[in-house]
Design a protein around this motif. Structure first.
Motif, short mmCIF file in Angstrom:
data_model
loop_
_atom_site.label_atom_id
_atom_site.label_comp_id
_atom_site.label_asym_id
_atom_site.label_seq_id
_atom_site.Cartn_x
_atom_site.Cartn_y
_atom_site.Cartn_z
N GLY A 114 -47.26 -78.42 -8.42
CA GLY A 114 -47.53 -76.99 -8.48
C GLY A 114 -47.91 -76.30 -7.20
N GLY A 115 -48.12 -77.03 -6.11
CA GLY A 115 -48.54 -76.39 -4.87
C GLY A 115 -49.96 -75.85 -4.97
N THR A 116 -50.42 -75.18 -3.95
CA THR A 116 -51.76 -74.58 -3.94
C THR A 116 -51.74 -73.31 -4.78
OG1 THR A 116 -52.15 -75.45 -1.72
CG2 THR A 116 -53.60 -73.67 -2.47
N GLN A 117 -52.62 -73.27 -5.81
CA GLN A 117 -52.59 -72.16 -6.76
C GLN A 117 -53.99 -71.60 -6.99
OE1 GLN A 117 -49.84 -70.84 -7.86
NE2 GLN A 117 -48.47 -72.44 -7.08
N SER A 118 -54.04 -70.37 -7.47
CA SER A 118 -55.31 -69.70 -7.75
C SER A 118 -56.00 -70.30 -8.96
CB SER A 118 -55.07 -68.21 -7.98
OG SER A 118 -54.57 -67.59 -6.83
N LYS A 119 -57.32 -70.24 -8.95
CA LYS A 119 -58.11 -70.80 -10.03
C LYS A 119 -57.78 -70.17 -11.37
CE LYS A 119 -62.19 -69.23 -10.86
NZ LYS A 119 -63.63 -68.88 -10.80
N THR A 120 -57.82 -68.83 -11.45
CA THR A 120 -57.64 -68.17 -12.75
C THR A 120 -56.27 -68.47 -13.33
OG1 THR A 120 -59.20 -66.41 -12.22
CG2 THR A 120 -57.57 -65.94 -13.93
N LEU A 121 -55.24 -68.47 -12.51
CA LEU A 121 -53.90 -68.77 -13.01
C LEU A 121 -53.86 -70.15 -13.65
CD1 LEU A 121 -50.88 -67.99 -13.24
CD2 LEU A 121 -50.54 -69.08 -11.01
N MET A 122 -54.46 -71.13 -12.99
CA MET A 122 -54.39 -72.50 -13.51
C MET A 122 -55.31 -72.70 -14.71
SD MET A 122 -52.03 -73.36 -11.65
CE MET A 122 -51.80 -75.01 -12.28
N VAL A 123 -56.42 -72.00 -14.74
CA VAL A 123 -57.29 -72.08 -15.92
C VAL A 123 -56.59 -71.46 -17.13
CG1 VAL A 123 -59.44 -71.19 -16.91
CG2 VAL A 123 -59.45 -72.20 -14.62
N GLU A 124 -55.90 -70.32 -16.93
CA GLU A 124 -55.16 -69.69 -18.02
C GLU A 124 -53.97 -70.55 -18.45
OE1 GLU A 124 -56.22 -65.00 -17.04
OE2 GLU A 124 -54.33 -65.86 -16.33
N TRP A 125 -53.31 -71.16 -17.48
CA TRP A 125 -52.20 -72.06 -17.79
C TRP A 125 -52.69 -73.27 -18.57
CZ3 TRP A 125 -51.26 -77.08 -15.95
CH2 TRP A 125 -49.96 -77.58 -16.15
N ALA A 126 -53.84 -73.83 -18.19
CA ALA A 126 -54.40 -74.97 -18.90
C ALA A 126 -54.78 -74.58 -20.33
CB ALA A 126 -55.61 -75.52 -18.16
N ALA A 127 -55.32 -73.38 -20.51
CA ALA A 127 -55.65 -72.91 -21.86
C ALA A 127 -54.39 -72.75 -22.71
CB ALA A 127 -56.40 -71.58 -21.78
N PHE A 128 -53.30 -72.29 -22.09
CA PHE A 128 -52.01 -72.21 -22.77
C PHE A 128 -51.58 -73.60 -23.22
CE2 PHE A 128 -47.44 -70.32 -21.99
CZ PHE A 128 -47.21 -70.30 -23.36
N GLY A 129 -51.77 -74.59 -22.36
CA GLY A 129 -51.44 -75.96 -22.70
C GLY A 129 -52.29 -76.53 -23.82
N ARG A 130 -53.52 -76.08 -23.92
CA ARG A 130 -54.44 -76.59 -24.95
C ARG A 130 -54.24 -75.90 -26.29
NH1 ARG A 130 -58.50 -75.31 -22.46
NH2 ARG A 130 -59.23 -73.48 -23.60
N THR A 131 -54.01 -74.59 -26.28
CA THR A 131 -54.02 -73.81 -27.53
C THR A 131 -52.63 -73.35 -27.99
OG1 THR A 131 -54.23 -71.67 -26.38
CG2 THR A 131 -56.27 -72.88 -26.85
N GLY A 132 -51.66 -73.33 -27.09
CA GLY A 132 -50.36 -72.78 -27.43
C GLY A 132 -50.32 -71.27 -27.37
N ARG A 133 -51.39 -70.64 -26.94
CA ARG A 133 -51.47 -69.18 -26.81
C ARG A 133 -51.58 -68.81 -25.34
NH1 ARG A 133 -56.17 -67.74 -28.01
NH2 ARG A 133 -55.80 -65.53 -28.41
N LEU A 134 -50.75 -67.88 -24.90
CA LEU A 134 -50.88 -67.33 -23.55
C LEU A 134 -51.71 -66.06 -23.67
CD1 LEU A 134 -50.28 -67.31 -20.57
CD2 LEU A 134 -48.05 -66.24 -21.05
N ALA A 135 -52.92 -66.12 -23.13
CA ALA A 135 -53.88 -65.02 -23.32
C ALA A 135 -54.58 -64.68 -22.02
CB ALA A 135 -54.90 -65.40 -24.40
#
Length: 285
Positions: free
Chosen positions: A172-193
């Motif tokens: 993924g290269g160097t990425q912002s914290k919020t983007l990756m936290v939101e992406w991880a939540a998408f991976g956990r819940t199936g919801r993009l929020a």
């Protein structure tokens, strides 16, 4: 593919729009949204192939990536909302200034997520969508517990360090914290929020042409993950196809990334679809 213009982004920073023009000012123009950590320049052969097939095409780096400035790192934060509702509108505005035809947004991997978030809001400003190798990171649609562990590890490291050092971990290269936290939540819940707002209700009512391209040998976006993302586009008019190299083609099989470096056939297919299906300049409500 040539440099077209430098774009000043809302909130500061710049990105560079690159593209190749096809003959005919009224034809659709394609805007490619990159995968996570993939620089815009990587898609040069694909952009050129679209133009050869009759559709002008362009690509720009996300904030903090590639030629954009400033670069991502600790202390420079953004999430899906910044990409979907600040970066993308600024790039589309510049593209519409240069091209009078309708805008077909092509989302590769993360680019599909950004498009979904963009289209869930009232100010959405694209006329049609193509998804290439783009699916949810939801663990039940992916590789089960393995995916869940991987995505949550990335989210935890991003929180702890204030950014994701993906170049160290090979993803993924160097990425912002919020983007990756939101992406991880998408991976956990199936919801993009992004920011806690589920995009699904707004996206479900968006009526527009959608072409979905499955890539052979794509372990990052298997058919079940693509199915999960496509289901969120409940109001779209969907066409779907699979892309794989034929046995007599040279080179390695098509995978999550390689299609962009040997875009023959797939570029022509997408351009033909855009020319056939996209006739209005402005997006539907």
């Amino acid at each position: 593919m040539e440099k077209h213009s430098e774009i000043t982004l809302p909130g500061g920073g710049t990105t560079v729009l690159h593209g190749t023009r096809a003959a005919g000012d009224d034809a659709p123009v394609a805007l490619l949204l990159p995968a996570m950590g993939v620089p815009a320049g990587y898609y040069g052969p694909f952009v050129d192939e679209l133009a050869r097939a009759g559709v002008s095409a362009a690509v720009a780096d996300y904030p903090g990536q590639g030629e954009s400035r400033p670069r991502s790192g600790r202390g420079r934060d953004l999430g899906y909302d910044a990409l979907a509702h600040a970066w993308l509108p600024a790039v589309v505005h510049e593209l519409r200034r240069e091209h009078p035809g309708p805008v077909v947004a092509i989302g590769h991997s993360l680019g599909g997520h950004v498009l979904a978030a963009h289209l869930s809001a009232d100010e959405a400003d694209v006329d049609a969508v193509v998804l290439i190798g783009s699916g949810t990171p939801y663990w039940r649609d992916q590789q089960g517990i393995k995916t869940l562990v991987q995505t949550q590890f990335i989210g935890l490291v991003s929180r702890a360090l204030g950014y994701w050092p993906g170049t160290r971990f090979g993803f993924g290269g160097t990425q912002s914290k919020t983007l990756m936290v939101e992406w991880a939540a998408f991976g956990r819940t199936g919801r993009l929020a992004p920011g806690g707002r589920d995009i699904a209700p707004g996206l479900a009512h968006r009526d527009l042409p959608l072409l979905v391209v499955d890539l052979d040998n794509d372990t990052l976006a298997p058919p079940s993950a693509v199915d999960g993302l496509v289901a969120m586009f409940a109001g779209a008019d969907v066409d779907r196809c699979a892309f794989a190299k034929q046995p007599d083609d040279l080179g390695k099989p098509v995978d999550h990334y390689s299609f962009a470096r040997s875009p023959e056939i797939i570029g022509e297919r997408i351009a033909t679809w855009a020319l056939d299906r996209v006739s209005e300049r402005r997006p539907s409500a």
